[in-house]
Enzyme design. Sequence first.
Site, PDB file in Angstrom:
ATOM      1  N   HIS A  54      23.836  60.637 122.859  1.00 34.70           N
ATOM      2  CA  HIS A  54      22.997  59.495 122.483  1.00 34.70           C
ATOM      3  C   HIS A  54      22.328  58.904 123.719  1.00 34.70           C
ATOM      4  O   HIS A  54      22.947  58.811 124.770  1.00 34.70           O
ATOM      5  CB  HIS A  54      23.863  58.370 121.885  1.00 34.70           C
ATOM      6  CG  HIS A  54      24.138  58.542 120.439  1.00 34.70           C
ATOM      7  ND1 HIS A  54      25.208  57.947 119.815  1.00 34.70           N
ATOM      8  CD2 HIS A  54      23.481  59.237 119.467  1.00 34.70           C
ATOM      9  CE1 HIS A  54      25.192  58.259 118.529  1.00 34.70           C
ATOM     10  NE2 HIS A  54      24.173  59.056 118.299  1.00 34.70           N
TER      11      HIS A  54
ATOM     12  N   GLU B 106      45.813  57.710 121.208  1.00 33.07           N
ATOM     13  CA  GLU B 106      45.260  58.827 120.439  1.00 33.07           C
ATOM     14  C   GLU B 106      45.690  60.209 120.951  1.00 33.07           C
ATOM     15  O   GLU B 106      45.054  61.215 120.627  1.00 33.07           O
ATOM     16  CB  GLU B 106      43.721  58.755 120.385  1.00 33.07           C
ATOM     17  CG  GLU B 106      43.201  57.437 119.812  1.00 33.07           C
ATOM     18  CD  GLU B 106      41.705  57.440 119.593  1.00 33.07           C
ATOM     19  OE1 GLU B 106      41.183  58.336 118.918  1.00 33.07           O
ATOM     20  OE2 GLU B 106      41.032  56.522 120.108  1.00 33.07           O
TER      21      GLU B 106
ATOM     22  N   HIS C 242      28.655  64.182 121.181  1.00 32.66           N
ATOM     23  CA  HIS C 242      28.999  64.091 119.756  1.00 32.66           C
ATOM     24  C   HIS C 242      28.929  65.484 119.123  1.00 32.66           C
ATOM     25  O   HIS C 242      27.959  66.214 119.341  1.00 32.66           O
ATOM     26  CB  HIS C 242      27.999  63.185 119.027  1.00 32.66           C
ATOM     27  CG  HIS C 242      27.917  61.798 119.599  1.00 32.66           C
ATOM     28  ND1 HIS C 242      28.384  60.686 118.944  1.00 32.66           N
ATOM     29  CD2 HIS C 242      27.427  61.342 120.785  1.00 32.66           C
ATOM     30  CE1 HIS C 242      28.185  59.612 119.682  1.00 32.66           C
ATOM     31  NE2 HIS C 242      27.598  59.986 120.811  1.00 32.66           N
TER      32      HIS C 242
ATOM     33  N   TYR D 279      28.544  53.217 124.859  1.00 36.86           N
ATOM     34  CA  TYR D 279      29.579  53.233 125.899  1.00 36.86           C
ATOM     35  C   TYR D 279      29.090  54.123 127.040  1.00 36.86           C
ATOM     36  O   TYR D 279      28.817  55.311 126.823  1.00 36.86           O
ATOM     37  CB  TYR D 279      30.897  53.761 125.324  1.00 36.86           C
ATOM     38  CG  TYR D 279      31.361  52.931 124.146  1.00 36.86           C
ATOM     39  CD1 TYR D 279      32.049  51.730 124.351  1.00 36.86           C
ATOM     40  CD2 TYR D 279      31.076  53.314 122.835  1.00 36.86           C
ATOM     41  CE1 TYR D 279      32.445  50.944 123.280  1.00 36.86           C
ATOM     42  CE2 TYR D 279      31.468  52.533 121.758  1.00 36.86           C
ATOM     43  CZ  TYR D 279      32.150  51.354 121.986  1.00 36.86           C
ATOM     44  OH  TYR D 279      32.527  50.582 120.919  1.00 36.86           O
ATOM     45  N   TYR D 280      29.022  53.529 128.257  1.00 35.97           N
ATOM     46  CA  TYR D 280      28.408  54.230 129.380  1.00 35.97           C
ATOM     47  C   TYR D 280      29.425  55.057 130.179  1.00 35.97           C
ATOM     48  O   TYR D 280      29.690  54.792 131.351  1.00 35.97           O
ATOM     49  CB  TYR D 280      27.646  53.227 130.260  1.00 35.97           C
ATOM     50  CG  TYR D 280      26.391  52.752 129.547  1.00 35.97           C
ATOM     51  CD1 TYR D 280      25.188  53.435 129.678  1.00 35.97           C
ATOM     52  CD2 TYR D 280      26.441  51.658 128.687  1.00 35.97           C
ATOM     53  CE1 TYR D 280      24.056  53.029 128.987  1.00 35.97           C
ATOM     54  CE2 TYR D 280      25.311  51.243 127.992  1.00 35.97           C
ATOM     55  CZ  TYR D 280      24.132  51.941 128.151  1.00 35.97           C
ATOM     56  OH  TYR D 280      23.014  51.540 127.456  1.00 35.97           O
ATOM     57  N   HIS D 281      29.967  56.040 129.511  1.00 36.21           N
ATOM     58  CA  HIS D 281      30.820  57.064 130.127  1.00 36.21           C
ATOM     59  C   HIS D 281      30.441  58.341 129.385  1.00 36.21           C
ATOM     60  O   HIS D 281      30.484  58.358 128.140  1.00 36.21           O
ATOM     61  CB  HIS D 281      32.305  56.727 129.909  1.00 36.21           C
ATOM     62  CG  HIS D 281      33.220  57.812 130.408  1.00 36.21           C
ATOM     63  ND1 HIS D 281      34.057  57.644 131.496  1.00 36.21           N
ATOM     64  CD2 HIS D 281      33.424  59.080 129.971  1.00 36.21           C
ATOM     65  CE1 HIS D 281      34.736  58.768 131.686  1.00 36.21           C
ATOM     66  NE2 HIS D 281      34.367  59.661 130.776  1.00 36.21           N
ATOM     67  N   LEU D 282      30.117  59.411 130.117  1.00 33.78           N
ATOM     68  CA  LEU D 282      29.533  60.584 129.442  1.00 33.78           C
ATOM     69  C   LEU D 282      30.414  61.127 128.317  1.00 33.78           C
ATOM     70  O   LEU D 282      31.597  61.414 128.525  1.00 33.78           O
ATOM     71  CB  LEU D 282      29.259  61.704 130.451  1.00 33.78           C
ATOM     72  CG  LEU D 282      28.451  62.857 129.805  1.00 33.78           C
ATOM     73  CD1 LEU D 282      26.976  62.500 129.713  1.00 33.78           C
ATOM     74  CD2 LEU D 282      28.660  64.160 130.533  1.00 33.78           C
ATOM     75  N   HIS D 283      29.829  61.242 127.141  1.00 32.90           N
ATOM     76  CA  HIS D 283      30.521  61.843 125.996  1.00 32.90           C
ATOM     77  C   HIS D 283      29.498  62.554 125.127  1.00 32.90           C
ATOM     78  O   HIS D 283      28.310  62.225 125.132  1.00 32.90           O
ATOM     79  CB  HIS D 283      31.285  60.782 125.202  1.00 32.90           C
ATOM     80  CG  HIS D 283      30.426  59.666 124.717  1.00 32.90           C
ATOM     81  ND1 HIS D 283      30.134  58.560 125.486  1.00 32.90           N
ATOM     82  CD2 HIS D 283      29.762  59.485 123.550  1.00 32.90           C
ATOM     83  CE1 HIS D 283      29.347  57.753 124.811  1.00 32.90           C
ATOM     84  NE2 HIS D 283      29.098  58.282 123.635  1.00 32.90           N
TER      85      HIS D 283
ATOM     86  N   PRO E 193      23.482  55.180 124.826  1.00 37.08           N
ATOM     87  CA  PRO E 193      24.783  55.163 124.163  1.00 37.08           C
ATOM     88  C   PRO E 193      25.277  53.714 124.034  1.00 37.08           C
ATOM     89  O   PRO E 193      24.681  52.811 124.623  1.00 37.08           O
ATOM     90  CB  PRO E 193      25.670  55.930 125.155  1.00 37.08           C
ATOM     91  CG  PRO E 193      25.064  55.654 126.493  1.00 37.08           C
ATOM     92  CD  PRO E 193      23.576  55.471 126.269  1.00 37.08           C
TER      93      PRO E 193
END
Length: 302
Positions: free
Chosen positions: A233, A150, A244, A238-242, A236
Site C-alpha cells: 500500500h 500472534e 499484503h 503503518y510505516y514498517h515495510l509489509h 500505508p
Amino acid sequence: MLSGYDRVLEIFFFLRYFENKVVTLGDNNPFQKESLKLRPIADNDAVVVLEKTPIREDFLAELFRGSKLRLEMKNDIYSSYRLQAPPHLNEIKTTVVCPATEKHVKKYQRQESFLVEETGEDYRSITLPYIQEQSLSLQWVYNILEKKAEADRIVYDDPDPEVGFVLLPDLKWDQKQVDDLYLIAIARQKDIKSLRDLSSEHLPLLQNIFQRGKEAILQRYDLPASKLRVYLHYQPSYYHLHVHFTKLGYDAPGCGVERAHLLSDVIQNLQADPQFYKTRTLSFPLRADDGLLGRFKEAGRL
Ligand code: M7G
C-alpha cells in the site's frame, strides 16, 4: 489493571447497554461493514468493527437443515425469505482497537477522499516530516517480529536480518475460509518505512518475500501463485515495510489501483531504475480529515 481479555469483555458489556453510539455504514469504511465508535470507557476510546464473513460452501447443507425460514414475499418465480441460521453459523467477526487513538477512530469512520499526486520532492518536504511527527504505533509489528504476540499464527518465518520476514494471517482475516484469504509479510528490517524508501538494494528482500511467501501459501492453503494478489500500500497506515497477500477474486479493502502496488511491478520497476520510487510521482487517496491532506493544501499542492 485489566488484561486484554477483560477489556474486551468490558467492551462487550458496555456495547450491550450502549445507547449513545455513532454508527457509520458504507462504501468508504475500510472493511465495508459497520463500525461503532464507543464513548470513552475509563478514559479510553475503543473502536469495534463488526463484520459478517462469507458463507462457507461446506456448511450449506447444515445451514438449510438447521435454519428457520420466514417468507417475505412471493411473485411468480421470485420469492424472498428471512433465514434465521443456527447461532454457530451466524457469527460476527469482531475487531477491537482499545485504547484507540483519534487516528484509529478517523481511520474507521466514513470520509470523503481526495487524490493527491506526490512528487519525490513533495515526499521529502511534506510527507516525510509529517509521518516522522505522527504515525500509528508499530508496537504490534515488533510484538510479532519478537514473537511476543500472534506467535502461534505464524505461517512462515525467515529469521535472516536482511532478507527475512514473518508471514501470518492479517487481522482482517478470520481464517474460516480461503475465499477471503488475507496474509501479511512483515519485513525483519526495521528502517524501511514504505515504498518510497525502496531502492535496488532491497531487491533480494522483495524477491525473497515474493517467492517464499507464495510457496508458504501454496503449502499451507493449497492456493497457487496464480490465485494471489501480492501488493504494497502507498500510503500505508503503518510505516514498517509489509506486503499484503490476498486471494484473487476477493475484493479486499485497499486493493484498488489508487492504493495498491503489485509487488511484481515494484520489483521490475526497481530492476529498471534503482531510484524509481524516490523520484516518481505517486498518487494516493487521503481522507478529508487526514492531517497530511492539510499539509498538502498548506503547501499549495492541492
Ligand atoms: P497498511 O497498508 O499499513 O494499512 O496495512 P491498512 O490497515 O490501511 O491496510 C497494515 C495491515 O496490517 C492491514 O491489512 C491490517 O489489517 C494489518 N494489521 C494491523 N494490525 C494492528 C494488525 C495486528 O495486530 N495483527 C495482524 N496480524 N495484522 C494487523
